[in-house]
Design a protein around this motif. Structure first.
Motif, PDB file in Angstrom:
ATOM      1  N   GLN A 282      69.131  68.848  85.623  1.00 57.36           N
ATOM      2  CA  GLN A 282      70.304  68.226  84.993  1.00 57.36           C
ATOM      3  C   GLN A 282      70.782  69.047  83.803  1.00 57.36           C
ATOM      4  O   GLN A 282      71.975  69.133  83.539  1.00 57.36           O
ATOM      5  CB  GLN A 282      69.986  66.807  84.531  1.00 57.36           C
ATOM      6  CG  GLN A 282      69.831  65.823  85.647  1.00 57.36           C
ATOM      7  CD  GLN A 282      69.349  64.466  85.153  1.00 57.36           C
ATOM      8  OE1 GLN A 282      68.975  64.284  83.995  1.00 57.36           O
ATOM      9  NE2 GLN A 282      69.333  63.492  86.057  1.00 57.36           N
ATOM     10  N   ASP A 283      69.846  69.667  83.112  1.00 56.09           N
ATOM     11  CA  ASP A 283      70.178  70.478  81.936  1.00 56.09           C
ATOM     12  C   ASP A 283      70.523  71.921  82.300  1.00 56.09           C
ATOM     13  O   ASP A 283      70.769  72.735  81.410  1.00 56.09           O
ATOM     14  CB  ASP A 283      69.001  70.471  80.944  1.00 56.09           C
ATOM     15  CG  ASP A 283      68.734  69.085  80.360  1.00 56.09           C
ATOM     16  OD1 ASP A 283      69.626  68.216  80.433  1.00 56.09           O
ATOM     17  OD2 ASP A 283      67.616  68.880  79.837  1.00 56.09           O
ATOM     18  N   GLY A 284      70.492  72.243  83.598  1.00 55.90           N
ATOM     19  CA  GLY A 284      70.800  73.595  84.044  1.00 55.90           C
ATOM     20  C   GLY A 284      69.688  74.596  83.780  1.00 55.90           C
ATOM     21  O   GLY A 284      69.903  75.797  83.817  1.00 55.90           O
ATOM     22  N   LYS A 285      68.478  74.091  83.549  1.00 51.14           N
ATOM     23  CA  LYS A 285      67.320  74.947  83.270  1.00 51.14           C
ATOM     24  C   LYS A 285      66.508  75.110  84.554  1.00 51.14           C
ATOM     25  O   LYS A 285      65.447  74.514  84.729  1.00 51.14           O
ATOM     26  CB  LYS A 285      66.480  74.336  82.146  1.00 51.14           C
ATOM     27  CG  LYS A 285      67.238  74.248  80.838  1.00 51.14           C
ATOM     28  CD  LYS A 285      66.409  73.591  79.756  1.00 51.14           C
ATOM     29  CE  LYS A 285      67.199  73.509  78.467  1.00 51.14           C
ATOM     30  NZ  LYS A 285      66.452  72.810  77.427  1.00 51.14           N
ATOM     31  N   TYR A 286      67.029  75.945  85.441  1.00 45.14           N
ATOM     32  CA  TYR A 286      66.432  76.066  86.774  1.00 45.14           C
ATOM     33  C   TYR A 286      65.086  76.776  86.761  1.00 45.14           C
ATOM     34  O   TYR A 286      64.237  76.499  87.598  1.00 45.14           O
ATOM     35  CB  TYR A 286      67.419  76.732  87.727  1.00 45.14           C
ATOM     36  CG  TYR A 286      68.657  75.886  87.892  1.00 45.14           C
ATOM     37  CD1 TYR A 286      68.606  74.684  88.572  1.00 45.14           C
ATOM     38  CD2 TYR A 286      69.867  76.262  87.314  1.00 45.14           C
ATOM     39  CE1 TYR A 286      69.717  73.884  88.702  1.00 45.14           C
ATOM     40  CE2 TYR A 286      70.996  75.466  87.447  1.00 45.14           C
ATOM     41  CZ  TYR A 286      70.912  74.279  88.135  1.00 45.14           C
ATOM     42  OH  TYR A 286      72.021  73.479  88.256  1.00 45.14           O
ATOM     43  N   LYS A 287      64.884  77.668  85.807  1.00 45.68           N
ATOM     44  CA  LYS A 287      63.585  78.337  85.716  1.00 45.68           C
ATOM     45  C   LYS A 287      62.495  77.318  85.372  1.00 45.68           C
ATOM     46  O   LYS A 287      61.415  77.330  85.965  1.00 45.68           O
ATOM     47  CB  LYS A 287      63.639  79.460  84.674  1.00 45.68           C
ATOM     48  CG  LYS A 287      62.412  80.327  84.638  1.00 45.68           C
ATOM     49  CD  LYS A 287      62.585  81.491  83.675  1.00 45.68           C
ATOM     50  CE  LYS A 287      61.358  82.383  83.676  1.00 45.68           C
ATOM     51  NZ  LYS A 287      61.519  83.540  82.792  1.00 45.68           N
ATOM     52  N   ALA A 288      62.781  76.423  84.435  1.00 47.86           N
ATOM     53  CA  ALA A 288      61.825  75.382  84.061  1.00 47.86           C
ATOM     54  C   ALA A 288      61.616  74.402  85.210  1.00 47.86           C
ATOM     55  O   ALA A 288      60.490  73.956  85.468  1.00 47.86           O
ATOM     56  CB  ALA A 288      62.308  74.637  82.814  1.00 47.86           C
ATOM     57  N   ALA A 289      62.695  74.073  85.909  1.00 49.64           N
ATOM     58  CA  ALA A 289      62.586  73.171  87.059  1.00 49.64           C
ATOM     59  C   ALA A 289      61.693  73.788  88.130  1.00 49.64           C
ATOM     60  O   ALA A 289      60.829  73.121  88.690  1.00 49.64           O
ATOM     61  CB  ALA A 289      63.971  72.876  87.626  1.00 49.64           C
ATOM     62  N   LEU A 290      61.906  75.066  88.370  1.00 47.53           N
ATOM     63  CA  LEU A 290      61.114  75.759  89.380  1.00 47.53           C
ATOM     64  C   LEU A 290      59.634  75.805  88.984  1.00 47.53           C
ATOM     65  O   LEU A 290      58.762  75.579  89.822  1.00 47.53           O
ATOM     66  CB  LEU A 290      61.654  77.175  89.584  1.00 47.53           C
ATOM     67  CG  LEU A 290      61.080  77.959  90.748  1.00 47.53           C
ATOM     68  CD1 LEU A 290      61.235  77.208  92.054  1.00 47.53           C
ATOM     69  CD2 LEU A 290      61.754  79.318  90.832  1.00 47.53           C
ATOM     70  N   ALA A 291      59.353  76.041  87.708  1.00 54.69           N
ATOM     71  CA  ALA A 291      57.959  76.081  87.243  1.00 54.69           C
ATOM     72  C   ALA A 291      57.275  74.731  87.473  1.00 54.69           C
ATOM     73  O   ALA A 291      56.132  74.675  87.944  1.00 54.69           O
ATOM     74  CB  ALA A 291      57.909  76.472  85.770  1.00 54.69           C
ATOM     75  N   ALA A 292      57.969  73.641  87.151  1.00 51.00           N
ATOM     76  CA  ALA A 292      57.390  72.310  87.349  1.00 51.00           C
ATOM     77  C   ALA A 292      57.170  72.037  88.837  1.00 51.00           C
ATOM     78  O   ALA A 292      56.130  71.497  89.240  1.00 51.00           O
ATOM     79  CB  ALA A 292      58.302  71.245  86.744  1.00 51.00           C
ATOM     80  N   LEU A 293      58.116  72.445  89.659  1.00 46.55           N
ATOM     81  CA  LEU A 293      57.993  72.205  91.099  1.00 46.55           C
ATOM     82  C   LEU A 293      56.914  73.064  91.736  1.00 46.55           C
ATOM     83  O   LEU A 293      56.257  72.635  92.689  1.00 46.55           O
ATOM     84  CB  LEU A 293      59.340  72.413  91.791  1.00 46.55           C
ATOM     85  CG  LEU A 293      60.352  71.315  91.481  1.00 46.55           C
ATOM     86  CD1 LEU A 293      61.739  71.712  91.950  1.00 46.55           C
ATOM     87  CD2 LEU A 293      59.917  69.995  92.108  1.00 46.55           C
ATOM     88  N   GLU A 294      56.719  74.271  91.222  1.00 47.17           N
ATOM     89  CA  GLU A 294      55.626  75.112  91.731  1.00 47.17           C
ATOM     90  C   GLU A 294      54.285  74.405  91.512  1.00 47.17           C
ATOM     91  O   GLU A 294      53.435  74.386  92.405  1.00 47.17           O
ATOM     92  CB  GLU A 294      55.618  76.478  91.035  1.00 47.17           C
ATOM     93  CG  GLU A 294      56.810  77.364  91.340  1.00 47.17           C
ATOM     94  CD  GLU A 294      56.841  77.877  92.770  1.00 47.17           C
ATOM     95  OE1 GLU A 294      55.799  77.857  93.451  1.00 47.17           O
ATOM     96  OE2 GLU A 294      57.918  78.285  93.217  1.00 47.17           O
ATOM     97  N   GLN A 295      54.106  73.822  90.332  1.00 49.54           N
ATOM     98  CA  GLN A 295      52.871  73.088  90.047  1.00 49.54           C
ATOM     99  C   GLN A 295      52.743  71.871  90.952  1.00 49.54           C
ATOM    100  O   GLN A 295      51.659  71.569  91.470  1.00 49.54           O
ATOM    101  CB  GLN A 295      52.849  72.635  88.589  1.00 49.54           C
ATOM    102  CG  GLN A 295      52.677  73.754  87.590  1.00 49.54           C
ATOM    103  CD  GLN A 295      52.686  73.212  86.164  1.00 49.54           C
ATOM    104  OE1 GLN A 295      52.101  72.168  85.885  1.00 49.54           O
ATOM    105  NE2 GLN A 295      53.381  73.910  85.275  1.00 49.54           N
TER     106      GLN A 295
END
Length: 163
Positions: A42-55
């Motif tokens: 939602q905040d446009g922080k796709y790198k952070a989103a991807l890191a959380a989803l990888e975990q």
């Protein structure tokens, strides 16, 4: 011998209880990671989103929803191959569910691969003939292809299903 069996039974029950408790803890942790990923998206922080989803995927590799969400992140980042691979994984984990097909159809549509998008939208409708979302998506694909009559027909069907 009966004490030995009852002792083993008690150990088994304890192990199962501990295992279920750990699974519940792990599921809660994965759900927290999903919430973090959604907030980051939602905040446009796709790198952070991807890191959380990888975990999350590492902790729960059989959850199709995680691959679907990660496919959307990859798509937003422009990583078509990884987005398509995750959409395919959703289809492998839930072959009778339309979700993976809808995700992949959307990815193909955004990348102007309309024939592939249409095939996946059709596959989604086969799996869920009462899915308004599938008909709306196929309507959009038909519209992109310049097929106004088909687009309007699907939009009408979707509208009826939405009621």
């Amino acid at each position: 011998m009966s004490r030995r069996i009852s002792g083993l039974a008690a150990l088994f029950v304890a192990a199962c209880t501990l295992s279920l408790g750990f699974a519940a803890f792990a599921a809660g942790a994965v759900d927290d990671l999903v919430k973090q990923a959604q907030k980051a998206m939602q905040d446009g922080k796709y790198k952070a989103a991807l890191a959380a989803l990888e975990q999350a995927v590492s902790a729960a590799p059989d959850r199709a929803d995680l691959y679907g969400l990660r496919a959307k992140v990859y798509d937003e980042r422009g990583d078509l191959d990884k987005a398509l691979a995750d959409a395919k994984k959703v289809m492998e984990l839930k072959p009778n569910d339309p979700t993976g097909y809808l995700i992949r159809a959307g990815i193909y549509r955004r990348n102007e691969k309309y024939d592939e998008a249409l095939a996946d939208a059709n596959a989604a409708i086969e799996r869920a003939p009462k899915s308004a979302d599938a008909y709306y998506l196929r309507s959009d694909i038909y519209n992109d292809m310049g097929k106004a009559a088909e687009s309007k027909a699907d939009e009408a069907t979707a509208s009826k299903l939405d009621r």
